[in-house]
Design a protein around this motif. Structure first.
Motif, PDB file in Angstrom:
ATOM      1  N   GLU A 150     -17.185  30.916  -6.132  1.00 56.89           N
ATOM      2  CA  GLU A 150     -17.549  30.960  -4.713  1.00 56.89           C
ATOM      3  C   GLU A 150     -16.350  31.382  -3.857  1.00 56.89           C
ATOM      4  O   GLU A 150     -16.467  32.237  -2.976  1.00 56.89           O
ATOM      5  N   LEU A 151     -15.196  30.799  -4.130  1.00 57.41           N
ATOM      6  CA  LEU A 151     -13.989  31.127  -3.365  1.00 57.41           C
ATOM      7  C   LEU A 151     -13.507  32.550  -3.648  1.00 57.41           C
ATOM      8  O   LEU A 151     -13.089  33.257  -2.730  1.00 57.41           O
ATOM      9  N   ILE A 169      -5.744  30.138  -4.369  1.00 50.41           N
ATOM     10  CA  ILE A 169      -6.504  28.908  -4.165  1.00 50.41           C
ATOM     11  C   ILE A 169      -5.586  27.746  -4.517  1.00 50.41           C
ATOM     12  O   ILE A 169      -4.994  27.718  -5.589  1.00 50.41           O
ATOM     13  N   SER A 216     -15.769  34.864  -1.779  1.00 50.54           N
ATOM     14  CA  SER A 216     -15.530  34.822  -0.332  1.00 50.54           C
ATOM     15  C   SER A 216     -14.256  35.564   0.055  1.00 50.54           C
ATOM     16  O   SER A 216     -14.150  36.067   1.169  1.00 50.54           O
ATOM     17  N   LYS A 217     -13.307  35.641  -0.870  1.00 54.83           N
ATOM     18  CA  LYS A 217     -12.070  36.370  -0.612  1.00 54.83           C
ATOM     19  C   LYS A 217     -12.199  37.860  -0.945  1.00 54.83           C
ATOM     20  O   LYS A 217     -11.283  38.631  -0.666  1.00 54.83           O
ATOM     21  N   ASP A 260      -6.538  21.283  -3.614  1.00 54.10           N
ATOM     22  CA  ASP A 260      -7.715  21.337  -2.749  1.00 54.10           C
ATOM     23  C   ASP A 260      -8.984  21.483  -3.570  1.00 54.10           C
ATOM     24  O   ASP A 260     -10.000  20.855  -3.283  1.00 54.10           O
ATOM     25  N   LEU A 261      -8.933  22.316  -4.590  1.00 53.85           N
ATOM     26  CA  LEU A 261     -10.091  22.528  -5.460  1.00 53.85           C
ATOM     27  C   LEU A 261     -10.482  21.225  -6.146  1.00 53.85           C
ATOM     28  O   LEU A 261     -11.648  20.856  -6.168  1.00 53.85           O
ATOM     29  N   ARG A 265     -17.191  26.629  -8.194  1.00 50.05           N
ATOM     30  CA  ARG A 265     -16.446  26.566  -6.927  1.00 50.05           C
ATOM     31  C   ARG A 265     -15.412  27.692  -6.851  1.00 50.05           C
ATOM     32  O   ARG A 265     -15.270  28.333  -5.807  1.00 50.05           O
ATOM     33  N   ILE A 266     -14.716  27.949  -7.954  1.00 55.70           N
ATOM     34  CA  ILE A 266     -13.745  29.046  -7.972  1.00 55.70           C
ATOM     35  C   ILE A 266     -14.457  30.373  -7.759  1.00 55.70           C
ATOM     36  O   ILE A 266     -13.991  31.222  -6.994  1.00 55.70           O
ATOM     37  N   CYS A 322      -6.585  30.365 -10.006  1.00 51.48           N
ATOM     38  CA  CYS A 322      -6.281  29.829  -8.677  1.00 51.48           C
ATOM     39  C   CYS A 322      -4.971  30.404  -8.143  1.00 51.48           C
ATOM     40  O   CYS A 322      -4.887  30.785  -6.971  1.00 51.48           O
TER      41      CYS A 322
END
Length: 72
Positions: free
Chosen positions: A9-10, A56, A13-14, A60-61, A6-7, A51
């Protein structure tokens, strides 16, 4: 999905580079790469540092992981 996935992916995306993360956290680029490839375990302190460096929200994560686990 794992927290590392997930990290990753984020981060992607950033548009943040592994070098940027390494510079901000002190985690070697090769360790970041291996972690995001699933070849190395993400340590809790590293997750917090990454994060923070990338912006991030850790809460939320963690809630995303909890929501996904509930749906399985």
């Amino acid at each position: 999905m794992t927290a590392a996935a997930r990290i990753k992916e984020l981060v992607n995306s950033k548009g943040v580079s592994y070098t940027f993360i390494s510079d901000k956290t002190g985690i070697p680029v090769d360790a970041i790469s291996r972690t995001f490839l699933g070849k190395r375990r993400l340590m809790a302190d590293e997750m917090i540092a990454i994060c923070s460096a990338v912006g991030i929200d850790l809460q939320d994560l963690l809630s995303i992981d909890t929501d996904q686990a509930a749906n399985q």
